[in-house]
Design a protein around this motif. Structure first.
Motif, PDB file in Angstrom:
ATOM      1  N   LEU A   1      40.486  17.333  12.242  1.00 45.82           N
ATOM      2  CA  LEU A   1      40.534  18.604  11.522  1.00 45.82           C
ATOM      3  C   LEU A   1      39.438  19.530  12.035  1.00 45.82           C
ATOM      4  O   LEU A   1      38.283  19.126  12.149  1.00 45.82           O
ATOM      5  CB  LEU A   1      40.347  18.362  10.023  1.00 45.82           C
ATOM      6  N   VAL A   2      39.815  20.761  12.353  1.00 49.85           N
ATOM      7  CA  VAL A   2      38.853  21.808  12.717  1.00 49.85           C
ATOM      8  C   VAL A   2      39.023  22.941  11.716  1.00 49.85           C
ATOM      9  O   VAL A   2      40.147  23.423  11.513  1.00 49.85           O
ATOM     10  CB  VAL A   2      39.076  22.319  14.148  1.00 49.85           C
ATOM     11  N   VAL A   3      37.926  23.350  11.088  1.00 50.38           N
ATOM     12  CA  VAL A   3      37.978  24.364  10.040  1.00 50.38           C
ATOM     13  C   VAL A   3      37.289  25.644  10.506  1.00 50.38           C
ATOM     14  O   VAL A   3      36.167  25.609  11.017  1.00 50.38           O
ATOM     15  CB  VAL A   3      37.307  23.856   8.744  1.00 50.38           C
ATOM     16  N   VAL A   4      37.986  26.764  10.341  1.00 46.16           N
ATOM     17  CA  VAL A   4      37.385  28.085  10.544  1.00 46.16           C
ATOM     18  C   VAL A   4      37.113  28.648   9.158  1.00 46.16           C
ATOM     19  O   VAL A   4      38.050  29.003   8.435  1.00 46.16           O
ATOM     20  CB  VAL A   4      38.320  29.031  11.329  1.00 46.16           C
ATOM     21  N   ASP A   5      35.837  28.694   8.763  1.00 45.80           N
ATOM     22  CA  ASP A   5      35.513  29.202   7.432  1.00 45.80           C
ATOM     23  C   ASP A   5      35.426  30.731   7.459  1.00 45.80           C
ATOM     24  O   ASP A   5      35.476  31.357   8.514  1.00 45.80           O
ATOM     25  CB  ASP A   5      34.233  28.569   6.889  1.00 45.80           C
TER      26      ASP A   5
END
Length: 253
Positions: free
Chosen positions: A171-175
């Motif tokens: 999982l890669v999250v762009v906040d």
């Protein structure tokens, strides 16, 4: 081969184009700088550069992408995706040297923190679930839990894949704080960094290819993400349309 391996093969998918728009009044040293700096900055990427003389090439297809604010303000540039989306690129500022502003623009086109993270992960793992957060933290948490559950479901069944894959999806999250840094990443996925209010999720694999749809808001569910993730581990002889599997690549080195 499995679908993941097909994702590393270049079957002639269209690249991104950076059109440099100049006119007969553009200084010769500016033209040469544009050619030299852009070639060096983008030669190892999937972004091709083409310089357009707007006085001599008035019928060039790139002219339709010239934004009203750019008309007459040369040099100018526009980035065009394989899907036909366009994004004006600020390459010149009155108070800064052209080489400096052009170099900064080219760096932002070819790379960003999240794209670098994705590139490092997709070559080593099953694939990446990219989650872009919205403004509602409760919804963000729900979407993140759905993505994590989808990844765990794939992980639990990897031993039964047609061909082994060493590492599970990640999982890669762009906040919300990262949205402005990731403007071009989001644009390549059809999103506007300034208009993201709901969580979005996409699946990437192979050479940072986007596979399947963009899931938005309540569509970000474990079932929806699993349905795309399991395709990546499937046998590529299973009847899938290779054009769909090849998906749009992120603009990157």
């Amino acid at each position: 081969f499995n679908v993941r391996e097909v994702g590393f093969v270049d079957l002639g998918i269209e690249p991104y184009y950076l059109y440099g728009l100049l006119n007969q009044d553009t200084p010769a040293d500016t033209v040469s700088s544009f050619k030299e700096i852009s070639y060096t900055a983008l030669m190892d990427s999937n972004i091709k550069v083409e310089i357009i003389d707007t006085d001599q090439q008035k019928d060039h297809p790139a002219m339709k992408y010239l934004a009203p604010a750019q008309a007459g303000a040369f040099p100018a540039a526009v980035l065009v995706s394989p899907d036909g989306q366009s994004l004006p690129m600020p390459i010149a500022k009155p108070d800064r040297p052209f080489k400096e502003t052009l170099g900064s623009a080219l760096d932002s086109i070819a790379s960003s923190p999240k794209r670098q993270e994705i590139l490092k992960l997709v070559c080593k793992t099953y694939g990446v679930v990219l989650l872009i957060e919205g403004t509602d933290q409760k919804e963000n948490t729900r979407a993140k839990q759905a993505a994590s559950a989808a990844i765990e479901q794939v992980r639990s069944q990897m031993e039964w894949l047609p061909k082994p894959i060493a590492h599970a999806p990640v999982l890669v999250v762009v906040d919300q704080k990262s949205l402005s840094q990731e403007k071009i990443l989001l644009w390549s996925l059809g999103l506007d960094a300034e208009k993201i209010n709901e969580p979005h999720a996409a699946v990437l694999y192979g050479r940072a290819r986007w596979i399947g749809p963009m899931f938005v808001g309540k569509q970000v569910t474990e079932d929806n993400l699993v349905s795309i993730l399991f395709v990546i581990g499937a046998d590529c002889e299973c009847g899938f349309d290779h054009r769909w599997l090849q998906g749009t690549m992120l603009p990157a080195k």
